[in-house]
Design a protein around this motif. Structure first.
Motif, short mmCIF file in Angstrom:
data_model
loop_
_atom_site.label_atom_id
_atom_site.label_comp_id
_atom_site.label_asym_id
_atom_site.label_seq_id
_atom_site.Cartn_x
_atom_site.Cartn_y
_atom_site.Cartn_z
N PRO A 111 1.00 -0.90 0.03
CA PRO A 111 -0.22 0.29 0.06
C PRO A 111 0.66 1.43 -0.12
N GLY A 112 -0.13 2.42 -0.19
CA GLY A 112 1.22 3.44 -0.28
C GLY A 112 0.73 4.42 0.57
N PRO A 113 1.59 5.16 0.91
CA PRO A 113 2.02 6.08 2.38
C PRO A 113 0.73 6.67 2.75
N ALA A 114 -0.22 6.91 1.33
CA ALA A 114 -1.81 7.75 2.21
C ALA A 114 -3.00 6.61 1.69
N SER A 115 -2.58 5.37 1.64
CA SER A 115 -3.19 4.52 0.64
C SER A 115 -3.81 4.20 2.65
N PRO A 116 -5.75 4.55 3.14
CA PRO A 116 -6.03 3.60 4.44
C PRO A 116 -6.61 2.07 4.03
N ALA A 117 -5.93 1.73 5.29
CA ALA A 117 -6.71 0.87 6.24
C ALA A 117 -7.97 -0.38 5.74
N THR A 118 -7.50 -0.86 5.96
CA THR A 118 -9.05 -1.31 5.33
C THR A 118 -9.67 -2.25 6.88
#
Length: 614
Positions: A406-413
């Motif tokens: 995941p990218g640095p700004a990707s929110p966690a599920t």
């Protein structure tokens, strides 16, 4: 050039024809597939009479020698001939109106003997007979060769959110006509409001021109752009084309009954594409369990942990219920709060790419470790615990379902936390006191060296060291006796650390701090200036040595009372002003006398010279 009257007659004829009855059908021939529907639109224009016109359809079969067969009529229920009577009565052959002067012939399931020339006739409602009252088009019925198969069917067993799904559908046609195939993957959902009839959703399709188009409902468009949904066309065995659906990370809303739909298309003579055959293959049911229902995070040991200072601390974070470990990235953090609660701070973390970072205490990078021991098992170890390490610990796990990087700004599920683990230390009692001393003799004057002593007394078993801080609060003209307090703490001047290092935070003067003897610490201010006046205080913190040889802050501290520093003026400073005034006055009087004498002498000399000339 034609005479003008010929042109005039031609214009009159064209104008007359504009008001002639005209019946239109699509251009032919039209190719349709046996077993599927036929829709023939017929329109009439330029008519007189009521706006609602009647329509009658006839069929001229190729093997009937041009014999006319009545199919269906809008005004006569007994119009159909024997081959169509039962089909008309059953509604399989019918007329559907688009408007009063537009209607279409519908044959729900074409038969091979339905091939031929179809005529649309409109009975006259005009005052005079002019124009055309019928139109015809040839319909060719071709055999149904559309085949659709699947490689495997869904088992119906629940899968965890973030699981990958791959479905394969094979489609083929064998036709002498130039036709195209489109394939669509979809799902029938039975969740929530969608079960009220709006439960059919297209996921993704390869259309008749080989363009990939995501479904318009839900988040399929966004997921397609993010690369989470894709469809591929491959060459299979026996001339069949394979269509593969890939969903990299299933979400709970993806639950439902999956299907694959193949359609055969042909381009009619008017240039429009027409779907002439369609088949749907059921691929089975799928249930996606939300991670919130399956994810489990717990700390080991749980409850309370009691240690001696200097002992090692080992905590394990166990994670389960995330599905395949190679499908989802994890962010694991160890968090801590003080024994009495307060702000929760990060101790350490393992990022999704496996990098370990230390949070609130960077020095722990050399005194502890955090690592992934196995799938779902993450350890935090402090090699030597100190009183500052006491508190409440828990691990927080963030799961990125179906995303490996995941990218640095990707929110966690989802993020889930374990229960608190209480870590306490069995520390011995430490007593410490501090006092400050400012010698008053001789009188302290500006420019003198000021010396202050901090005397510290410690009661502890084992080796210990003291860290001393010196604080200063400038003189307040309105509150000359104000003491230092927590609300109005003074400015930190200097620190003598437990390991003998000196830190000077300078107040503008030259300073030095040192240890004079056991329990006695000295602060010296060289060439004291006016801004050095005010209140001074010393603070002492006790450090102890753990069994491993490391030093730690015991948390025991003491503060001295404050002393006030007042600087007297020097004698030279007191005499300086009168001396300056006296010298200035003497110089002024001297200059005045000399100027007066000189002026008188010059006047006398001038008078003598004037007498001589006479």
């Amino acid at each position: 050039m034609a005479p003008w009257w010929i042109t005039f007659i031609a214009l009159l004829w064209e104008l007359r024809c504009c008001f002639c009855r005209e019946v239109t059908l699509p251009a032919g021939p039209l190719y349709r597939v046996a077993g599927f529907s036929l829709s023939l639109p017929c329109a009439v224009s330029g008519y007189e009479g009521p706006r609602t016109q009647d329509f009658e359809w006839y069929l001229y079969r190729e093997d009937a020698g041009g014999r006319q067969i009545g199919v269906v009529s809008t005004r006569d229920a007994g119009f159909p001939y024997a081959p169509f009577q039962s089909r008309v009565q059953a509604g399989e052959v019918r007329v559907e109106r688009d408007s009063g002067d537009k209607a279409r012939l519908i044959i729900q399931r074409l038969r091979s003997d339905d091939q031929g020339r179809y005529e649309c006739y409109t009975p006259s409602t005009d005052t005079r007979f002019q124009g055309n009252y019928s139109s015809s088009v040839v319909v060719k019925v071709i055999p149904d060769t559309l085949l659709i198969t699947h490689s495997r069917i869904l088992s119906g067993q629940p899968v965890i959110e973030g699981t990958e799904l791959q479905l394969t559908c094979a489609a083929s046609i064998q036709s002498d006509q130039h036709t195209h195939v489109s394939v669509t993957f979809g799902v029938r959902s039975s969740r929530g409001a969608e079960s009220l009839g709006h439960n059919l959703r297209e996921i993704i399709a390869i259309d008749r021109e080989l363009r990939v188009t995501p479904g318009h409902s839900g988040t399929y468009g966004t997921r397609y752009r993010d690369g989470e949904i894709a469809v591929e066309k491959r060459k299979g065995d026996g001339g069949r084309d394979l269509y593969v659906l890939k969903m990299s990370a299933l979400a709970p809303e993806d639950s439902g009954s999956y299907f694959c739909e193949a359609a055969q298309w042909i381009r009619d003579p008017d240039g429009k594409w027409e779907r002439i055959a369609q088949r749907t293959m059921e691929l089975g049911n799928l249930t996606v369990q939300p991670l919130a229902d399956t994810l489990s995070v717990r700390s080991v040991p749980d409850g309370d942990v009691s240690l001696q200072p200097g002992a090692p601390l080992s905590l394990i974070c166990q994670v389960s219920g995330v599905g395949a470990w190679n499908r989802s990235a994890l962010l694991v953090q160890w968090m801590r709060r003080g024994p009495a609660g307060g702000v929760e701070v990060e101790v350490a973390r393992v990022s999704p790419d496996g990098v370990v970072a230390w949070g609130d205490d960077v020095s722990r990078a050399g005194g502890g470790s955090m690592e992934k021991e196995a799938d779902g098992r993450f350890s935090l170890r402090l090699f030597s615990v100190h009183p500052a390490d006491a508190g409440l610990y828990r691990c927080a796990v963030s799961v990125y379902a179906g995303r490996k990087t995941p990218g640095p700004a990707s929110p966690a599920t989802i993020t889930q936390r374990s229960d608190w683990v209480t870590v306490s230390l069995k520390t011995e009692e430490v007593r410490v006191s501090a006092s400050i001393n400012l010698p008053r003799r001789p009188l302290l004057k500006r420019g003198s060296t000021v010396t202050l002593f901090c005397n510290v007394s410690v009661e502890i078993t084992g080796a210990s060291q003291v860290e001393v801080q010196w604080l200063h609060k400038p003189e307040d003209s309105t509150k000359k006796d104000a003491a230092l307090s927590e609300e109005s703490a003074g400015r930190l001047l200097a620190t003598l650390t437990y390991d003998g290092l000196t830190r000077i935070y300078s107040n503008g003067s030259d300073l030095s701090v040192d240890r004079v003897s056991a329990g006695s610490y000295r602060l010296r201010i060289f060439s004291a200036a006016e801004e050095d006046k005010g209140h001074y205080q010393c603070r002492a913190e006790v450090w102890s040595q753990d069994p491993r040889g490391g030093w730690y802050n015991t948390g025991a501290k003491a503060e001295s009372v404050t002393v006030q520093l007042y600087l007297y003026a020097r004698v030279a400073d007191l005499l300086l002003l009168p001396l300056v005034i006296g010298v200035s006055s003497a110089l002024f009087v001297g200059v005045l006398i000399i100027a007066t004498v000189t002026c008188c002498f010059m006047n006398r000399l001038a008078r003598q010279r004037s007498r001589i000339r006479k």
